[in-house]
Design an enzyme around this catalytic site. Structure first.
Site, PDB file in Angstrom:
ATOM      1  N   LYS A 261      -6.887   1.055  -2.767  1.00  0.00           N
ATOM      2  CA  LYS A 261      -7.117   1.476  -1.735  1.00  0.00           C
ATOM      3  C   LYS A 261      -7.304   2.701  -0.729  1.00  0.00           C
ATOM      4  O   LYS A 261      -7.644   1.816   0.945  1.00  0.00           O
ATOM      5  CB  LYS A 261      -5.674   0.514  -1.596  1.00  0.00           C
ATOM      6  CG  LYS A 261      -4.882  -0.267   0.091  1.00  0.00           C
ATOM      7  CD  LYS A 261      -5.984  -1.379   0.326  1.00  0.00           C
ATOM      8  CE  LYS A 261      -5.276  -1.383   1.822  1.00  0.00           C
ATOM      9  NZ  LYS A 261      -4.405  -2.340   1.714  1.00  0.00           N
TER      10      LYS A 261
ATOM     11  N   LYS B 106      -0.489   4.769   8.903  1.00  0.00           N
ATOM     12  CA  LYS B 106       0.719   4.472   7.582  1.00  0.00           C
ATOM     13  C   LYS B 106      -0.489   5.261   5.911  1.00  0.00           C
ATOM     14  O   LYS B 106      -0.077   6.019   4.892  1.00  0.00           O
ATOM     15  CB  LYS B 106       1.774   4.263   7.059  1.00  0.00           C
ATOM     16  CG  LYS B 106       2.417   4.205   5.861  1.00  0.00           C
ATOM     17  CD  LYS B 106       1.767   3.657   4.744  1.00  0.00           C
ATOM     18  CE  LYS B 106       2.294   1.744   5.140  1.00  0.00           C
ATOM     19  NZ  LYS B 106       1.585   1.116   3.572  1.00  0.00           N
TER      20      LYS B 106
ATOM     21  N   THR C  99       0.947  -1.007  -0.334  1.00  0.00           N
ATOM     22  CA  THR C  99      -0.201  -0.305  -0.127  1.00  0.00           C
ATOM     23  C   THR C  99       0.835   1.026  -0.439  1.00  0.00           C
ATOM     24  O   THR C  99       1.769   1.248   1.185  1.00  0.00           O
ATOM     25  CB  THR C  99      -0.780  -0.527   0.795  1.00  0.00           C
ATOM     26  OG1 THR C  99      -1.744  -1.178   1.113  1.00  0.00           O
ATOM     27  CG2 THR C  99      -1.724   1.570   0.902  1.00  0.00           C
TER      28      THR C  99
END
Length: 289
Positions: free
Chosen positions: A169, A237, A94
């Site tokens: 995502k 994150k 990701t």
């Protein structure tokens, strides 16, 4: 069967590479901590590489499952000289859509394809070969990559051009952040009003409030068990990536920004490695006042 390099053997990458080996692919693995690659090779049919470039040399498919943009770029710099025409590079990290677009251009210059393919489904999904994979990249590369990714992917969707997988995502993480905060508040409210959380969940889980988070996390949340699952550090994150992309595109994410700060509170409480459902702990602390 194909020659595959798999770079990054964390809790997600190790079982994913294992599924490739079980499906008969010729797998060569690398991890920054060499012992992980050696241990992996003792459990699966595959070979540990001396370094990332060695793993990639002569491969048809290169899979990466790393930590963040700087990790991906550092590894890509190391393997780039060994990328050849026809190779398919699939990044399951990701990371940012901006990075995906840059690496796509660098692969294209060498006649290779690059697919940004972040995953969802957690450690259980990786171990069971039931991951959801959101992909960005060219159609030709996708057509070649899908049959191989099916070794560990249950739902594989080509969203659009390079970077689209990473943006999708972000949508996933945006939705999860709001749902987990709502579930935390619901359980907190039930507890403060003397209700049986179990009975409440039984009553509402078959209706409009139902979610994966409710089905899979309500019990551990009510028992204050957070030493499992997707860590708060990793969620922050991911939310940083989403918020950066939102600023660049002009998208408004007020709830996501707020929940990100709530996760910062959880980190300050010592919950950096707690599961994301640990937002409930914050509601029982002074930070929630």
């Amino acid at each position: 069967m194909s020659k595959c390099a798999f770079l990054g053997l964390g809790v997600m990458g190790a079982p994913m590479a294992g599924h490739l080996a079980r499906h008969g692919h010729d797998v060569k693995v690398w991890n920054r901590t060499a012992k992980k690659a050696l241990d992996w090779s003792k459990s699966y049919r595959g070979e540990p590489a001396k370094d990332a470039a060695d793993a990639v040399f002569g491969s048809e498919y290169v899979f990466m499952c790393l930590g963040d943009d700087p990790d991906v770029e550092e590894v890509f710099d190391a393997i780039e000289p060994n990328l050849a025409a026809g190779m398919i590079v699939v990044d399951h990290t990701t990371a940012s859509a901006e990075l995906a677009r840059r690496l796509h251009a660098r692969c294209e210059a060498r006649g290779a394809s690059f697919i940004d393919a972040p995953i969802s489904g957690g450690q259980a999904g990786a171990e069971n070969g039931k991951l959801t994979i959101m992909c960005g990249g060219d159609a030709a590369g996708m057509e070649k990559a899908i049959p191989v990714m099916k070794a560990y992917g249950h739902r594989i969707t080509h969203i659009g051009e390079s970077g689209a997988g990473q943006l999708a995502k972000s949508v996933n993480q945006i939705c999860i952040a709001g749902i987990v905060q709502g579930l935390s508040e619901g359980i907190h409210f039930a507890e403060r009003n003397g209700l049986s959380v179990e009975k409440v969940i039984e009553a509402i889980s078959g209706g409009a409030a139902q979610s994966w988070q409710m089905d899979n996390r309500w019990k551990t949340m009510s028992e204050r068990e957070f030493d499992h699952g997707f860590a708060v550090d990793w969620m922050r994150k991911d939310l940083r990536i989403a918020l950066d992309a939102a600023r660049a595109s002009g998208a408004s994410l007020p709830v996501t920004a707020l929940v990100d700060q709530f996760y910062a509170d959880v980190q300050a409480m010592g919950g950096r490695r707690w599961d994301t459902s640990s937002l409930l702990n914050r509601l029982n602390s002074k930070k929630a006042d």
